[in-house]
Design an enzyme around this catalytic site. Structure first.
Site, short mmCIF file in Angstrom:
data_model
loop_
_atom_site.label_atom_id
_atom_site.label_comp_id
_atom_site.label_asym_id
_atom_site.label_seq_id
_atom_site.Cartn_x
_atom_site.Cartn_y
_atom_site.Cartn_z
N ASP A 60 0.93 -1.18 -0.22
CA ASP A 60 0.13 -0.48 0.19
C ASP A 60 0.68 0.84 -0.44
O ASP A 60 1.81 1.34 1.06
CB ASP A 60 -0.81 0.25 1.27
CG ASP A 60 -2.23 1.46 1.44
OD1 ASP A 60 -1.08 2.08 0.97
OD2 ASP A 60 -2.58 1.20 1.95
N ASN A 87 2.83 2.76 -10.79
CA ASN A 87 1.48 3.30 -10.94
C ASN A 87 -0.39 3.24 -10.20
O ASN A 87 -0.81 4.09 -10.85
CB ASN A 87 1.22 2.09 -12.33
CG ASN A 87 -0.47 1.49 -12.61
OD1 ASN A 87 -0.33 2.64 -13.29
ND2 ASN A 87 -1.04 0.59 -11.25
N TYR A 164 -6.44 15.76 -8.27
CA TYR A 164 -5.96 15.47 -9.00
C TYR A 164 -4.88 15.97 -9.42
O TYR A 164 -3.70 15.35 -10.54
CB TYR A 164 -6.98 14.10 -9.58
CG TYR A 164 -6.56 13.13 -10.69
CD1 TYR A 164 -5.62 12.23 -10.45
CD2 TYR A 164 -6.69 13.59 -12.63
CE1 TYR A 164 -5.27 10.99 -11.15
CE2 TYR A 164 -5.65 12.38 -13.04
CZ TYR A 164 -5.09 11.71 -12.44
OH TYR A 164 -4.60 10.59 -13.02
N LYS A 168 -0.80 15.31 -10.23
CA LYS A 168 -0.16 14.31 -11.83
C LYS A 168 0.92 15.88 -11.68
O LYS A 168 2.35 15.15 -12.35
CB LYS A 168 -0.96 14.15 -12.65
CG LYS A 168 -1.95 12.98 -11.91
CD LYS A 168 -0.85 11.73 -11.58
CE LYS A 168 -1.81 10.55 -11.72
NZ LYS A 168 -1.21 8.92 -11.12
N THR A 199 -11.43 2.18 -17.91
CA THR A 199 -11.09 1.15 -16.27
C THR A 199 -11.94 2.17 -14.81
O THR A 199 -12.99 2.89 -14.82
CB THR A 199 -9.36 1.76 -15.88
OG1 THR A 199 -9.66 2.65 -15.08
CG2 THR A 199 -8.67 1.07 -16.89
N1 LIG Z 1 -7.16 5.75 -16.91
C1 LIG Z 1 -7.56 6.57 -16.95
O1 LIG Z 1 -7.84 6.62 -18.14
C2 LIG Z 1 -5.78 7.40 -16.61
C3 LIG Z 1 -5.71 8.26 -17.23
C4 LIG Z 1 -4.06 9.33 -16.97
C5 LIG Z 1 -3.59 8.74 -16.25
N2 LIG Z 1 -4.00 7.77 -15.18
C6 LIG Z 1 -3.13 7.18 -13.89
O2 LIG Z 1 -3.22 5.94 -14.91
C7 LIG Z 1 -2.89 5.44 -13.53
C8 LIG Z 1 -3.61 3.89 -13.06
O3 LIG Z 1 -4.84 3.90 -12.88
P1 LIG Z 1 -6.38 3.16 -13.95
O4 LIG Z 1 -7.59 3.40 -14.26
O5 LIG Z 1 -5.51 1.54 -14.49
O6 LIG Z 1 -6.66 3.36 -12.18
P2 LIG Z 1 -7.66 2.32 -11.44
O7 LIG Z 1 -8.15 1.36 -12.34
O8 LIG Z 1 -8.53 2.82 -10.31
O9 LIG Z 1 -6.47 1.05 -10.61
C9 LIG Z 1 -6.07 1.59 -9.84
C10 LIG Z 1 -5.01 0.57 -9.09
O10 LIG Z 1 -3.98 0.83 -8.12
C11 LIG Z 1 -4.40 0.39 -6.35
N3 LIG Z 1 -4.10 1.70 -5.67
C12 LIG Z 1 -5.24 3.03 -5.57
N4 LIG Z 1 -4.35 2.61 -4.26
C13 LIG Z 1 -3.69 2.18 -3.83
C14 LIG Z 1 -2.41 2.60 -2.93
N5 LIG Z 1 -3.06 3.08 -2.04
N6 LIG Z 1 -1.19 1.23 -2.69
C15 LIG Z 1 -1.17 0.71 -4.02
N7 LIG Z 1 -1.91 0.84 -4.42
C16 LIG Z 1 -3.43 1.50 -5.02
C17 LIG Z 1 -5.24 -0.49 -7.40
O11 LIG Z 1 -5.81 -1.09 -5.99
P3 LIG Z 1 -7.39 -1.77 -5.15
O12 LIG Z 1 -7.47 -2.13 -7.03
O13 LIG Z 1 -7.25 -2.31 -3.66
O14 LIG Z 1 -8.31 -0.08 -5.38
C18 LIG Z 1 -5.87 -0.22 -8.44
O15 LIG Z 1 -4.87 -1.81 -8.71
C19 LIG Z 1 -3.25 6.26 -12.22
O16 LIG Z 1 -2.00 6.17 -11.56
C20 LIG Z 1 -4.22 6.89 -12.63
O17 LIG Z 1 -3.47 8.37 -12.05
C21 LIG Z 1 -4.98 6.95 -15.73
#
Ligand SMILES: NC(=O)c1ccc[n+]([C@@H]2O[C@H](COP(=O)([O-])OP(=O)(O)OC[C@H]3O[C@@H](n4cnc5c(N)ncnc54)[C@H](OP(=O)(O)O)[C@@H]3O)[C@@H](O)[C@H]2O)c1
Length: 241
Positions: A60, A87, A164, A168, A199
């Site tokens: 975590d 990530n 947010y 970033k 996602t």
């Molecule tokens: N999706 C987009 O459009 C997008 C665009 C730009 C950037 N991003 C960035 O890409 C990254 C991944 O995003 P995603 O879309 O895959 O998000 P997601 O579907 O919400 O998945 C997030 C992941 O991070 C984990 N997480 C959250 N808080 C945590 C903590 N305190 N310690 C360890 N793990 C933690 C979650 O675990 P749990 O399953 O246990 O909650 C999950 O595995 C993020 O940094 C996000 O800001 C995403």
């Protein structure tokens, strides 16, 4: 030479999981950093069933003890770390106008997206220094680009998420600081925008697939020149800070 290793935080699902899968397919031993043991075991089992060399590390990013325990686990098993993908990230309450978002929600977002990354970086640095051509990738966001969000004709300028977006932007600053600080060790540090991806993060409203999102991460982690550092990339091209 021992197998190359990668640790990906937040790897039990979505972009992190797909990155783990693709790094595993390209021959890496993959450590899935997951905060929940059950979700983490399920994710590791799925990758193992696909023939990927996957291992679970309970991390975590807001919990220093869990990070330190994971460092001990990787140290005793591998004695090094070649690639770290930061990530894990959270959005905070969305939408939230800047004048309305509570300090406590903003602090929660920063604790994961900014301080969480710094905690993980600092703790794993000794193992990265033992790595072979080590690389660190920060999964940032186009919403952290001041050039894009300050352009009122750009769709990202319409996104109301002070905690947010600024987290970033801060992460991009953290990227450059570590890139400069670690250049003497030959460790490259870059940030990547995965793009707006379907996602759980956004209720699957994104237009990109997790595979499209992971491509730019895997490129920085395994294919780009080692000399590339202190940059911000989207689809393998420079993005504006
Ligand atoms: N999706 C987009 O459009 C997008 C665009 C730009 C950037 N991003 C960035 O890409 C990254 C991944 O995003 P995603 O879309 O895959 O998000 P997601 O579907 O919400 O998945 C997030 C992941 O991070 C984990 N997480 C959250 N808080 C945590 C903590 N305190 N310690 C360890 N793990 C933690 C979650 O675990 P749990 O399953 O246990 O909650 C999950 O595995 C993020 O940094 C996000 O800001 C995403």
């Amino acid at each position: 030479m021992s197998k190359r290793t990668v640790l990906i935080t937040g790897a039990n699902k979505s972009i992190g999981f797909e990155t783990a899968r693709e790094m595993g397919q390209s021959g890496f031993k993959v450590w899935l950093g997951c905060r929940d043991a059950v979700r983490g075991k399920d994710a590791v089992s799925l990758l193992l069933s696909e023939g990927i060399d996957a291992r679970l590390a309970i991390i975590d990013v807001t919990d220093q003890e869990s990070i330190d325990a994971a460092v001990g686990q990787l140290k005793s098993e591998d004695g090094k770390l070649d690639v770290l993908v930061n990530n894990a990230g959270i959005p905070g309450i969305y939408p939230s106008a800047p004048e309305a978002q509570s300090i406590s929600d903003i602090m929660t977002v920063y604790n994961t997206n900014v301080f969480g990354v710094i905690r993980v970086m600092q703790a794993f640095l000794p193992l990265l220094k033992m790595g072979d051509a080590p690389r660190i990738i920060m999964v940032s966001s186009g919403l952290g680009s001041l050039e894009w969000v300050s352009d009122r004709t750009h769709p990202y300028s319409q996104v109301a998420a002070l905690g947010y977006t600024s987290s970033k932007t801060a992460l991009n600053g953290v990227t450059v600081a570590f890139a400069n600080g670690l250049s003497e060790y030959g460790i490259s540090v870059n940030a990547v925008d995965p793009g707006y991806t379907a996602t759980d993060f956004n209720g699957h409203t994104g237009y990109r697939t997790v595979s499209e999102a992971a491509r730019g991460i895997v490129w920085l982690a395994a294919e780009a020149a080692q000399t590339l550092t202190a940059g911000f990339y989207f689809d393998e091209k420079r993005a504006p800070w």
